[in-house]
Write a protein that holds these residues in place. Structure first.
Motif, PDB file in Angstrom:
ATOM      1  N   TRP A   1      30.523  12.155  62.068  1.00 33.60           N
ATOM      2  CA  TRP A   1      30.938  11.488  60.833  1.00 33.60           C
ATOM      3  C   TRP A   1      31.524  12.531  59.868  1.00 33.60           C
ATOM      4  O   TRP A   1      31.159  13.710  59.923  1.00 33.60           O
ATOM      5  CB  TRP A   1      29.745  10.835  60.141  1.00 33.60           C
ATOM      6  CG  TRP A   1      29.069   9.741  60.902  1.00 33.60           C
ATOM      7  CD1 TRP A   1      28.605   9.787  62.196  1.00 33.60           C
ATOM      8  CD2 TRP A   1      28.734   8.446  60.399  1.00 33.60           C
ATOM      9  NE1 TRP A   1      27.999   8.589  62.527  1.00 33.60           N
ATOM     10  CE2 TRP A   1      28.055   7.751  61.445  1.00 33.60           C
ATOM     11  CE3 TRP A   1      28.908   7.787  59.184  1.00 33.60           C
ATOM     12  CZ2 TRP A   1      27.585   6.441  61.308  1.00 33.60           C
ATOM     13  CZ3 TRP A   1      28.429   6.489  59.044  1.00 33.60           C
ATOM     14  CH2 TRP A   1      27.776   5.837  60.096  1.00 33.60           C
ATOM     15  N   GLY A   2      32.392  12.061  58.992  1.00 29.85           N
ATOM     16  CA  GLY A   2      32.783  12.898  57.872  1.00 29.85           C
ATOM     17  C   GLY A   2      31.642  12.949  56.864  1.00 29.85           C
ATOM     18  O   GLY A   2      30.629  12.258  57.016  1.00 29.85           O
ATOM     19  N   GLN A   3      31.795  13.762  55.851  1.00 34.32           N
ATOM     20  CA  GLN A   3      30.731  13.921  54.858  1.00 34.32           C
ATOM     21  C   GLN A   3      30.632  12.732  53.913  1.00 34.32           C
ATOM     22  O   GLN A   3      29.604  12.551  53.244  1.00 34.32           O
ATOM     23  CB  GLN A   3      30.944  15.196  54.038  1.00 34.32           C
ATOM     24  CG  GLN A   3      32.212  15.173  53.187  1.00 34.32           C
ATOM     25  CD  GLN A   3      32.443  16.487  52.464  1.00 34.32           C
ATOM     26  OE1 GLN A   3      32.026  17.546  52.926  1.00 34.32           O
ATOM     27  NE2 GLN A   3      33.125  16.437  51.332  1.00 34.32           N
ATOM     28  N   GLY A   4      31.671  11.912  53.876  1.00 32.03           N
ATOM     29  CA  GLY A   4      31.679  10.739  53.008  1.00 32.03           C
ATOM     30  C   GLY A   4      32.318  11.035  51.657  1.00 32.03           C
ATOM     31  O   GLY A   4      32.286  12.168  51.174  1.00 32.03           O
ATOM     32  N   THR A   5      32.907  10.005  51.084  1.00 26.69           N
ATOM     33  CA  THR A   5      33.487  10.126  49.756  1.00 26.69           C
ATOM     34  C   THR A   5      33.124   8.898  48.936  1.00 26.69           C
ATOM     35  O   THR A   5      33.241   7.765  49.419  1.00 26.69           O
ATOM     36  CB  THR A   5      35.020  10.312  49.827  1.00 26.69           C
ATOM     37  OG1 THR A   5      35.522  10.589  48.515  1.00 26.69           O
ATOM     38  CG2 THR A   5      35.733   9.084  50.372  1.00 26.69           C
ATOM     39  N   LEU A   6      32.641   9.135  47.731  1.00 28.40           N
ATOM     40  CA  LEU A   6      32.246   8.033  46.852  1.00 28.40           C
ATOM     41  C   LEU A   6      33.477   7.467  46.158  1.00 28.40           C
ATOM     42  O   LEU A   6      34.228   8.213  45.525  1.00 28.40           O
ATOM     43  CB  LEU A   6      31.238   8.505  45.817  1.00 28.40           C
ATOM     44  CG  LEU A   6      30.851   7.493  44.725  1.00 28.40           C
ATOM     45  CD1 LEU A   6      30.162   6.279  45.331  1.00 28.40           C
ATOM     46  CD2 LEU A   6      29.975   8.152  43.661  1.00 28.40           C
ATOM     47  N   VAL A   7      33.661   6.179  46.281  1.00 27.22           N
ATOM     48  CA  VAL A   7      34.728   5.488  45.572  1.00 27.22           C
ATOM     49  C   VAL A   7      34.082   4.498  44.618  1.00 27.22           C
ATOM     50  O   VAL A   7      33.308   3.634  45.035  1.00 27.22           O
ATOM     51  CB  VAL A   7      35.681   4.766  46.531  1.00 27.22           C
ATOM     52  CG1 VAL A   7      36.759   4.039  45.732  1.00 27.22           C
ATOM     53  CG2 VAL A   7      36.304   5.754  47.507  1.00 27.22           C
ATOM     54  N   THR A   8      34.410   4.647  43.354  1.00 23.71           N
ATOM     55  CA  THR A   8      33.893   3.757  42.322  1.00 23.71           C
ATOM     56  C   THR A   8      35.013   2.842  41.849  1.00 23.71           C
ATOM     57  O   THR A   8      36.123   3.320  41.556  1.00 23.71           O
ATOM     58  CB  THR A   8      33.347   4.559  41.130  1.00 23.71           C
ATOM     59  OG1 THR A   8      32.298   5.429  41.591  1.00 23.71           O
ATOM     60  CG2 THR A   8      32.794   3.648  40.054  1.00 23.71           C
ATOM     61  N   VAL A   9      34.725   1.560  41.795  1.00 23.09           N
ATOM     62  CA  VAL A   9      35.699   0.606  41.283  1.00 23.09           C
ATOM     63  C   VAL A   9      35.285   0.251  39.857  1.00 23.09           C
ATOM     64  O   VAL A   9      34.235  -0.360  39.625  1.00 23.09           O
ATOM     65  CB  VAL A   9      35.767  -0.657  42.150  1.00 23.09           C
ATOM     66  CG1 VAL A   9      36.765  -1.656  41.552  1.00 23.09           C
ATOM     67  CG2 VAL A   9      36.150  -0.294  43.575  1.00 23.09           C
ATOM     68  N   SER A  10      36.114   0.653  38.918  1.00 20.97           N
ATOM     69  CA  SER A  10      35.802   0.430  37.513  1.00 20.97           C
ATOM     70  C   SER A  10      37.073   0.573  36.681  1.00 20.97           C
ATOM     71  O   SER A  10      37.965   1.357  37.029  1.00 20.97           O
ATOM     72  CB  SER A  10      34.756   1.431  37.032  1.00 20.97           C
ATOM     73  OG  SER A  10      34.524   1.319  35.640  1.00 20.97           O
ATOM     74  N   SER A  11      37.121  -0.161  35.621  1.00 22.09           N
ATOM     75  CA  SER A  11      38.273  -0.061  34.723  1.00 22.09           C
ATOM     76  C   SER A  11      38.071   1.065  33.700  1.00 22.09           C
ATOM     77  O   SER A  11      38.971   1.366  32.923  1.00 22.09           O
ATOM     78  CB  SER A  11      38.490  -1.387  33.998  1.00 22.09           C
ATOM     79  OG  SER A  11      37.319  -1.778  33.311  1.00 22.09           O
TER      80      SER A  11
END
Lengths: 107, 119
Positions: B109-119
């Motif tokens: 696996w890759g290390q992962g990346t956090l994606v936040t959905v917000s205005s």
């Protein structure tokens, strides 16, 4: 979707204990069952694939078994580095669903 | 050995498209026998399989996301990508890329990346 029911959701154990985690599939998945270990802030790591095949580099204290739609991950003698969250996953039918996880904590 | 690394914006506005790329090193994504996967994990929650692409470009998606996702590959760059359209706060998660092989198990696996959905 195939439901994967993992138990227990959490478990307290001591170093040296033998631990068993169970995963039940909602329908037949043959041997398409994988186990992963995840430590906080890290990506999951594959331990076992095809229900009982140990991934290269994984210590032999980890083992997997199957009986029908019931699958088991056993850690024969817990080590300090084994305290983590464990997930099962069926890879028989898309979407490849995961169990909800078992958090293994130090007693 | 094969290594994977996710990249992309960490913040996406609601209704926009989330775009992530996974760069593979130590192996070729055009090699047969492998599928290149995306998996996500909502904060503090379990894992959700998103989909994968084969070395021939065939794609397989989770039905629950199928209307909004697209996975593609750039063999020349040894990268594969995820696009998720019309995002909402429910798409906030750590996104992982991984290689799937024997019995469709994901490793590594890759290390992962956090994606936040917000205005």
């Amino acid at each position: 979707d195939i439901q994967m029911t993992q138990s227990p959701s959490s478990l307290s154990a001591s170093v040296g204990d033998r631990v068993t985690i169970t995963c039940r599939a909602g329908q037949s998945i043959s041997s398409y069952l994988n186990w992963y270990q995840q430590k906080p802030g890290k990506a999951p790591n594959l331990l076992i694939h095809a229900a009982s095949s140990l991934q290269s580099g994984v210590p032999s204290r980890f083992s997997g078994s199957a009986s029908g739609t019931d699958f088991t991950l056993t850690i024969s003698s817990l080590q300090p580095e084994d305290f983590a969250t464990y997930y099962c996953q069926q890879s028989y039918s898309i979407p490849y669903t995961f169990g909800q996880g078992t958090k293994l904590e130090i007693k | 050995q094969v290594q994977l690394q996710e990249s992309g914006p960490g913040l996406v506005k609601p209704s926009q498209t989330l775009s992530l790329t996974c760069t593979v090193s130590g192996g070729s994504i055009s090699s047969g026998g492998y599928y290149w996967s995306w998996i996500r994990q909502h904060p503090g929650k379990g894992l959700e399989w998103i989909g994968y692409i084969s070395n021939t470009g065939s794609t397989y998606y989770s039905p629950s996301l199928k209307s909004r996702i697209s996975i593609s590959a750039d063999m020349s760059k040894n990268q594969f990508s995820l696009k998720l359209s019309s995002v909402t706060a429910a798409d906030t998660a750590v996104y992982y890329c991984a290689r799937s092989f024997n019995w469709n198990a994901a490793h590594p696996w890759g290390q992962g990346t956090l994606v936040t959905v917000s205005s």
